[in-house]
Design a protein around this motif. Structure first.
Motif: not given
Length: 115
Positions: A30-31, A42, A44, A50, A57, A59, A96, A100
């Motif tokens: 999952n990244g 992670l 994002r 993007p 972000k 984290k 968002k 996520l």
């Protein structure tokens, strides 16, 4: 910020914990990437595009024993935690963030903590 059994980002009413079935390969799939210290991290972006270098972000860092975590939403450079929930203009970033987290819940990484 120390690792805890449950974690939340600044201003969010929702608290999360690692799912009991979460494994190293689940994190990697999952990244999450392994840090030099053996933890999993992670990062994002929460901005509209993007490619954008400014914005916030998400984290998330999971301890190497996969029992505790810490999470925050930071500025673009990652140096300062911010509260995106106090400003109604940040609705897209809030959506968002929840998107996520919900996708990671559906993949068996996290679960919401009630109470």
């Amino acid at each position: 910020m120390a690792f805890e059994q449950t974690a939340s980002v600044l201003g969010s009413p929702v608290t999360y914990r690692l799912h009991p079935d979460a494994k190293r390969y689940t994190l990697r799939d999952n990244g999450f990437t392994e840090t030099n210290g053996g933890n999993y991290q992670l990062i994002r972006p929460l901005d509209a595009t993007p490619q954008s270098k400014e914005g916030f972000k998400l984290k998330i860092t999971v301890a190497k024993d996969i029992k505790s975590l810490k999470m925050s939403i930071t500025t673009a450079n990652g140096l300062r935690a911010v509260d995106i929930f106090k400003d109604p203009k940040q609705k897209m970033s809030q959506d968002k963030f929840y998107f996520l987290m919900d996708s990671m819940i559906s993949r068996g990484l996290f679960e919401k903590v009630e109470g």
